[in-house]
Design an enzyme around this catalytic site. Structure first.
Site, PDB file in Angstrom:
ATOM      1  N   ARG A 127       0.827  -1.193   0.000  1.00 33.35           N
ATOM      2  CA  ARG A 127       0.000   0.000   0.000  1.00 33.35           C
ATOM      3  C   ARG A 127       0.867   1.252   0.000  1.00 33.35           C
ATOM      4  O   ARG A 127       1.942   1.285   0.566  1.00 33.35           O
ATOM      5  CB  ARG A 127      -0.917  -0.020   1.231  1.00 33.35           C
ATOM      6  CG  ARG A 127      -2.045   0.997   1.165  1.00 33.35           C
ATOM      7  CD  ARG A 127      -3.161   0.626   2.128  1.00 33.35           C
ATOM      8  NE  ARG A 127      -4.235   1.585   2.045  1.00 33.35           N
ATOM      9  CZ  ARG A 127      -4.343   2.621   2.848  1.00 33.35           C
ATOM     10  NH1 ARG A 127      -3.436   2.832   3.774  1.00 33.35           N
ATOM     11  NH2 ARG A 127      -5.356   3.467   2.731  1.00 33.35           N
ATOM     12  N   LYS A 135       2.938  -7.736  10.949  1.00 38.70           N
ATOM     13  CA  LYS A 135       2.307  -7.937   9.649  1.00 38.70           C
ATOM     14  C   LYS A 135       2.595  -9.323   9.091  1.00 38.70           C
ATOM     15  O   LYS A 135       3.743  -9.757   9.005  1.00 38.70           O
ATOM     16  CB  LYS A 135       2.778  -6.870   8.660  1.00 38.70           C
ATOM     17  CG  LYS A 135       2.017  -6.902   7.329  1.00 38.70           C
ATOM     18  CD  LYS A 135       2.252  -5.639   6.537  1.00 38.70           C
ATOM     19  CE  LYS A 135       1.498  -5.647   5.223  1.00 38.70           C
ATOM     20  NZ  LYS A 135       1.630  -4.373   4.491  1.00 38.70           N
ATOM     21  N   ARG A 169      -2.413   3.429  12.965  1.00 40.93           N
ATOM     22  CA  ARG A 169      -1.272   3.059  13.803  1.00 40.93           C
ATOM     23  C   ARG A 169      -1.615   3.323  15.264  1.00 40.93           C
ATOM     24  O   ARG A 169      -2.320   4.281  15.578  1.00 40.93           O
ATOM     25  CB  ARG A 169      -0.029   3.887  13.455  1.00 40.93           C
ATOM     26  CG  ARG A 169       0.518   3.657  12.059  1.00 40.93           C
ATOM     27  CD  ARG A 169       1.822   4.421  11.882  1.00 40.93           C
ATOM     28  NE  ARG A 169       2.394   4.188  10.562  1.00 40.93           N
ATOM     29  CZ  ARG A 169       2.135   4.954   9.520  1.00 40.93           C
ATOM     30  NH1 ARG A 169       1.325   5.968   9.634  1.00 40.93           N
ATOM     31  NH2 ARG A 169       2.687   4.694   8.355  1.00 40.93           N
TER      32      ARG A 169
END
Length: 321
Positions: A119, A184, A319
């Site tokens: 992204r 992630k 975040r």
């Protein structure tokens, strides 16, 4: 020839230059030259005089036959072309170039991406035959407005598939990441071509960390994990892509008919930031509030100063503050 060599060396055992040359019908010198090319691609090759060549640990190579054998009949019915490359710049780029020629339900796989994107243009690290990088084209008839929440639906489908493989505790980060314990595991990148108000095709790109070499860790600029760490033994990538496709295809069929709304609650249950204070960065601006999940259109619901506001895609990231 490189593909043939890798297939032989995938077992992780030593093979002499004479043996390899005999199997491929070339000289030992030709084998040596091909080995240099393999090493140049980043694959570690052991060369021991008197024993030959060996790839330590072997390789878990993708195989179209092994994949299609594990696909459900209903999944196969929706798929068109299945393309497998050794090395290409990007599966999404190839899908975008071929979307009109290959059509609906085309699946693009590669052992390695050299220019994979996450992204906001971030680089997606893709060592050879270590992770899973694939793109699937899917046709929609209701225009771009009806695609809201599609990346979230894909996330739900991926979690369903991983759960079937006994990969627990995977969560979603709005709008397009999978996390495990805050790190992630996978990302989703959607790109659209066609009529924004009518018939259009979406390229659904997925990058999933399977067995990331620790030597690649320095290239990654955020906390990450892979299936090898989570499960102790990563599943075969052929089984993995088949199981994920068996989960993804029915979700896409459902989304085409009913949108994201039927999947909202399932997404909420996997929300990594549920009821947590988060910061949303939109360009140079930011908002801070309590994450209240998503709406039926896939918009992020953020409670700010006692009122709930909707935030859509674009340049929004989430975040922990």
């Amino acid at each position: 020839m490189i593909e043939q060599l890798l297939t032989v060396l995938a077992d992780g055992c030593f093979h002499s230059g004479q043996e390899l040359g005999g199997q491929l019908g070339v000289s030992r010198s030709a084998i040596w030259k091909q080995m240099r090319q393999i090493e140049a691609s980043g694959i570690e090759v052991y060369s021991v005089k008197g024993r030959g060549y060996r790839i330590p640990g072997g390789l878990d190579l993708l195989n179209k036959d092994a994949i299609t054998e594990q696909l459900e009949a209903s999944t196969l019915k929706q798929l068109g072309r299945v393309s497998l490359d050794l090395v290409i710049p990007s599966t999404n780029a190839k899908a975008m170039q071929s979307v009109y020629e290959d059509g609906h339900g085309s699946l693009y796989l590669t052992e390695q991406q050299t220019a994979g994107r996450g992204r906001r243009g971030r680089n997606w690290v893709s060592p050879f035959a270590s992770n899973l990088c694939f793109s699937l084209t899917w046709q929609f008839s209701k225009g771009a407005a009806a695609l809201e929440g599609l990346s979230l639906a894909v996330g739900v489908a991926l979690i369903r598939g991983l759960r079937e493989l006994d990969i627990p505790d995977v969560e979603v980060k709005w709008p397009n990441d999978l996390l495990w314990r805050g790190r992630k595991l996978a990302g989703v990148l959607l790109e659209m071509v066609g009529d924004a108000s009518g018939e259009c095709s979406v390229v659904i790109g997925v990058g999933l960390n399977v067995n990331m070499p620790r030597s690649s860790a320095d290239e990654i600029d955020q906390p990450w994990t892979d299936l090898q760490e989570i499960a102790g033994q990563a599943p075969s990538r052929n089984t993995l892509i088949a199981v994920l496709m068996n989960s993804l295809v029915p979700v896409l069929e459902e989304f085409s008919e009913h949108g994201f709304a039927p999947l909202v609650e399932e997404w909420q249950q996997a929300n990594a930031h549920r009821d947590q204070v988060v910061s949303l960065h939109i360009g140079r601006n930011s908002e801070q509030g309590v994450c209240r999940g998503v709406g039926p259109n896939g918009a992020l619901l953020l409670e700010v100063d006692g009122s709930t506001r909707e935030f859509h895609g674009g340049e929004v990231s989430v975040r922990l503050p």
